[in-house]
Motif scaffolding. Sequence first.
Motif, PDB file in Angstrom:
ATOM      1  N   ASP A   1       0.831  -1.210   0.000  1.00 20.68           N
ATOM      2  CA  ASP A   1       0.000   0.000   0.000  1.00 20.68           C
ATOM      3  C   ASP A   1       0.864   1.258   0.000  1.00 20.68           C
ATOM      4  OD1 ASP A   1      -2.075  -1.745   0.128  1.00 20.68           O
ATOM      5  OD2 ASP A   1      -2.647  -1.301   2.193  1.00 20.68           O
ATOM      6  N   VAL A   2       1.828   1.309   0.921  1.00 12.39           N
ATOM      7  CA  VAL A   2       2.714   2.476   1.014  1.00 12.39           C
ATOM      8  C   VAL A   2       3.514   2.633  -0.276  1.00 12.39           C
ATOM      9  CG1 VAL A   2       4.718   3.448   2.209  1.00 12.39           C
ATOM     10  CG2 VAL A   2       2.859   2.422   3.526  1.00 12.39           C
ATOM     11  N   LEU A   3       4.001   1.525  -0.804  1.00  9.70           N
ATOM     12  CA  LEU A   3       4.781   1.582  -2.046  1.00  9.70           C
ATOM     13  C   LEU A   3       3.943   2.132  -3.190  1.00  9.70           C
ATOM     14  CD1 LEU A   3       7.331   0.947  -3.648  1.00  9.70           C
ATOM     15  CD2 LEU A   3       6.494  -1.385  -3.946  1.00  9.70           C
ATOM     16  N   TYR A   4       2.679   1.747  -3.253  1.00  4.56           N
ATOM     17  CA  TYR A   4       1.799   2.228  -4.321  1.00  4.56           C
ATOM     18  C   TYR A   4       1.591   3.733  -4.203  1.00  4.56           C
ATOM     19  CZ  TYR A   4      -2.151   2.430  -7.526  1.00  4.56           C
ATOM     20  OH  TYR A   4      -2.976   2.752  -8.578  1.00  4.56           O
ATOM     21  N   ILE A   5       1.364   4.213  -2.981  1.00  4.28           N
ATOM     22  CA  ILE A   5       1.171   5.648  -2.763  1.00  4.28           C
ATOM     23  C   ILE A   5       2.436   6.423  -3.106  1.00  4.28           C
ATOM     24  CG2 ILE A   5       0.765   7.418  -0.999  1.00  4.28           C
ATOM     25  CD1 ILE A   5      -0.929   5.278   0.497  1.00  4.28           C
ATOM     26  N   VAL A   6       3.568   5.971  -2.597  1.00  2.00           N
ATOM     27  CA  VAL A   6       4.833   6.685  -2.785  1.00  2.00           C
ATOM     28  C   VAL A   6       5.242   6.711  -4.253  1.00  2.00           C
ATOM     29  CG1 VAL A   6       7.317   6.574  -2.297  1.00  2.00           C
ATOM     30  CG2 VAL A   6       5.668   6.305  -0.443  1.00  2.00           C
ATOM     31  N   SER A   7       5.114   5.585  -4.944  1.00  2.00           N
ATOM     32  CA  SER A   7       5.534   5.543  -6.347  1.00  2.00           C
ATOM     33  C   SER A   7       4.689   6.478  -7.205  1.00  2.00           C
ATOM     34  CB  SER A   7       5.461   4.102  -6.885  1.00  2.00           C
ATOM     35  OG  SER A   7       4.133   3.606  -6.836  1.00  2.00           O
ATOM     36  N   ASN A   8       3.384   6.564  -6.927  1.00  2.30           N
ATOM     37  CA  ASN A   8       2.520   7.468  -7.687  1.00  2.30           C
ATOM     38  C   ASN A   8       2.806   8.926  -7.355  1.00  2.30           C
ATOM     39  OD1 ASN A   8       0.232   6.204  -9.472  1.00  2.30           O
ATOM     40  ND2 ASN A   8       0.463   4.816  -7.728  1.00  2.30           N
ATOM     41  N   ALA A   9       3.045   9.225  -6.071  1.00  2.81           N
ATOM     42  CA  ALA A   9       3.348  10.600  -5.670  1.00  2.81           C
ATOM     43  C   ALA A   9       4.696  11.054  -6.217  1.00  2.81           C
ATOM     44  CB  ALA A   9       3.324  10.721  -4.150  1.00  2.81           C
ATOM     45  N   LEU A  10       5.672  10.162  -6.263  1.00  3.31           N
ATOM     46  CA  LEU A  10       6.979  10.515  -6.806  1.00  3.31           C
ATOM     47  C   LEU A  10       6.883  10.897  -8.279  1.00  3.31           C
ATOM     48  CD1 LEU A  10       9.360   7.832  -5.247  1.00  3.31           C
ATOM     49  CD2 LEU A  10       9.507  10.301  -4.928  1.00  3.31           C
ATOM     50  N   ARG A  11       6.058  10.158  -9.007  1.00  2.00           N
ATOM     51  CA  ARG A  11       5.954  10.407 -10.448  1.00  2.00           C
ATOM     52  C   ARG A  11       5.054  11.590 -10.772  1.00  2.00           C
ATOM     53  NH1 ARG A  11       5.272   4.843 -10.708  1.00  2.00           N
ATOM     54  NH2 ARG A  11       3.046   5.138 -11.054  1.00  2.00           N
ATOM     55  N   SER A  12       3.933  11.726 -10.043  1.00  6.01           N
ATOM     56  CA  SER A  12       2.900  12.666 -10.490  1.00  6.01           C
ATOM     57  C   SER A  12       2.428  13.661  -9.439  1.00  6.01           C
ATOM     58  CB  SER A  12       1.690  11.887 -11.015  1.00  6.01           C
ATOM     59  OG  SER A  12       2.093  10.982 -12.038  1.00  6.01           O
ATOM     60  N   GLY A  13       3.012  13.673  -8.252  1.00  7.15           N
ATOM     61  CA  GLY A  13       2.681  14.694  -7.280  1.00  7.15           C
ATOM     62  C   GLY A  13       1.748  14.257  -6.173  1.00  7.15           C
ATOM     63  N   THR A  14       1.538  15.182  -5.243  1.00  3.86           N
ATOM     64  CA  THR A  14       0.768  14.903  -4.032  1.00  3.86           C
ATOM     65  C   THR A  14      -0.661  14.476  -4.338  1.00  3.86           C
ATOM     66  OG1 THR A  14       2.078  16.580  -2.866  1.00  3.86           O
ATOM     67  CG2 THR A  14       0.026  15.870  -1.828  1.00  3.86           C
ATOM     68  N   ARG A  15      -1.309  15.185  -5.262  1.00  6.64           N
ATOM     69  CA  ARG A  15      -2.723  14.899  -5.561  1.00  6.64           C
ATOM     70  C   ARG A  15      -2.909  13.449  -5.991  1.00  6.64           C
ATOM     71  NH1 ARG A  15      -6.208  17.484 -10.549  1.00  6.64           N
ATOM     72  NH2 ARG A  15      -8.234  16.600  -9.994  1.00  6.64           N
ATOM     73  N   VAL A  16      -2.048  12.986  -6.879  1.00  2.00           N
ATOM     74  CA  VAL A  16      -2.160  11.614  -7.373  1.00  2.00           C
ATOM     75  C   VAL A  16      -1.847  10.626  -6.252  1.00  2.00           C
ATOM     76  CG1 VAL A  16      -1.243   9.950  -9.032  1.00  2.00           C
ATOM     77  CG2 VAL A  16      -1.645  12.307  -9.731  1.00  2.00           C
ATOM     78  N   GLY A  17      -0.866  10.951  -5.403  1.00  2.00           N
ATOM     79  CA  GLY A  17      -0.554  10.076  -4.277  1.00  2.00           C
ATOM     80  C   GLY A  17      -1.722   9.955  -3.308  1.00  2.00           C
ATOM     81  N   ILE A  18      -2.411  11.069  -3.055  1.00  2.00           N
ATOM     82  CA  ILE A  18      -3.573  11.028  -2.164  1.00  2.00           C
ATOM     83  C   ILE A  18      -4.701  10.205  -2.777  1.00  2.00           C
ATOM     84  CG2 ILE A  18      -5.416  12.454  -1.173  1.00  2.00           C
ATOM     85  CD1 ILE A  18      -3.305  14.628  -0.695  1.00  2.00           C
TER      86      ILE A  18
ATOM     87  N   ILE B   1      -6.345   7.588   6.452  1.00  2.00           N
ATOM     88  CA  ILE B   1      -6.326   8.603   5.389  1.00  2.00           C
ATOM     89  C   ILE B   1      -5.251   9.661   5.612  1.00  2.00           C
ATOM     90  CG2 ILE B   1      -7.663  10.443   4.288  1.00  2.00           C
ATOM     91  CD1 ILE B   1     -10.154   8.672   4.612  1.00  2.00           C
ATOM     92  N   PRO B   2      -5.153  10.291   6.811  1.00  2.00           N
ATOM     93  CA  PRO B   2      -4.085  11.285   6.987  1.00  2.00           C
ATOM     94  C   PRO B   2      -2.687  10.689   6.910  1.00  2.00           C
ATOM     95  CG  PRO B   2      -5.239  10.888   9.059  1.00  2.00           C
ATOM     96  CD  PRO B   2      -6.038  10.241   7.984  1.00  2.00           C
ATOM     97  N   VAL B   3      -2.520   9.448   7.356  1.00  2.00           N
ATOM     98  CA  VAL B   3      -1.203   8.811   7.264  1.00  2.00           C
ATOM     99  C   VAL B   3      -0.823   8.606   5.797  1.00  2.00           C
ATOM    100  CG1 VAL B   3       0.159   6.760   7.845  1.00  2.00           C
ATOM    101  CG2 VAL B   3      -1.506   7.666   9.479  1.00  2.00           C
ATOM    102  N   ASN B   4      -1.777   8.137   4.993  1.00  2.00           N
ATOM    103  CA  ASN B   4      -1.519   7.947   3.566  1.00  2.00           C
ATOM    104  C   ASN B   4      -1.224   9.276   2.880  1.00  2.00           C
ATOM    105  OD1 ASN B   4      -1.959   5.206   3.842  1.00  2.00           O
ATOM    106  ND2 ASN B   4      -4.101   5.306   3.204  1.00  2.00           N
ATOM    107  N   ALA B   5      -1.944  10.323   3.297  1.00  2.00           N
ATOM    108  CA  ALA B   5      -1.700  11.653   2.723  1.00  2.00           C
ATOM    109  C   ALA B   5      -0.295  12.143   3.064  1.00  2.00           C
ATOM    110  CB  ALA B   5      -2.746  12.644   3.233  1.00  2.00           C
ATOM    111  N   LEU B   6       0.173  11.850   4.273  1.00  2.00           N
ATOM    112  CA  LEU B   6       1.530  12.237   4.658  1.00  2.00           C
ATOM    113  C   LEU B   6       2.578  11.504   3.826  1.00  2.00           C
ATOM    114  CD1 LEU B   6       1.240  12.445   8.565  1.00  2.00           C
ATOM    115  CD2 LEU B   6       1.628  14.335   6.957  1.00  2.00           C
ATOM    116  N   TRP B   7       2.333  10.222   3.534  1.00  2.00           N
ATOM    117  CA  TRP B   7       3.240   9.489   2.645  1.00  2.00           C
ATOM    118  C   TRP B   7       3.301  10.167   1.278  1.00  2.00           C
ATOM    119  CZ3 TRP B   7       6.908   6.347   3.889  1.00  2.00           C
ATOM    120  CH2 TRP B   7       6.797   5.468   4.972  1.00  2.00           C
TER     121      TRP B   7
END
Length: 211
Positions: free
Chosen positions: A16-33, A161-167
């Motif tokens: 789960d964390v890897l999915y959030i981080v990889s998307n945020a790294l490529r496309s920004g906070t909005r996509v990671g959230i 949700i807030p933890v995922n947003a922080l990631w």
Amino acid sequence: MFIAAGWLLNLTPGPDVLYIVSNALRSGTRVGIVAGLGITAGCFVHVFAAAVGVGALLATSATAFTVLKWLGAAYLLWMGVRMLFSRAGGGNGAAIAAAQAAPQQAVSLRGVFLGGFWTNVLNPKVAIFFLAFVPQFIAPATENKALAFVLLGVLFNVNAIPVNALWALAASWMARRVGAVQKGMHWLDRVAGAMFIGFGLKLAFTEQPSA
């Protein structure tokens, strides 16, 4: 105690964390959230399924567990292979900055959400987790244990949700400010892909928990 335990569990790196981080790294906070919200939606499926007995079925039926296990493993492997062999996105900070400035043009938010959703729904270990974790916080004298299970499961997911947003925020910040990350984004996709393949293989060889 329940909230604190949930936060600690959500801070633990995994698919789960890897999915959030990889998307945020490529496309920004909005996509990671959005990725995190998709994962949370998948968790809600397991919470309600466990409350009506589907989770118990997975814990006791070898066939049901095996079918969902192989579906989940295949999905994680597919995601890993896709990332592992993805084309380079330019490999420069300007391209990444442009993608993060307009993430809605760089990726499909619906696709990112559904990717996170299916990552969780097709993982029987998530259902087993809720069956093992949540009942520990239900008082034996509780009359409606199914309702208590659902309420605690909802609380767990909302707190995630807030933890995922922080990631997502942390990964996006790192991508914008660390030049090595910007230049190495193509290789990060390969590392993330290899890790997804590892998670898929680990799930494929997971034995059914003892009843």
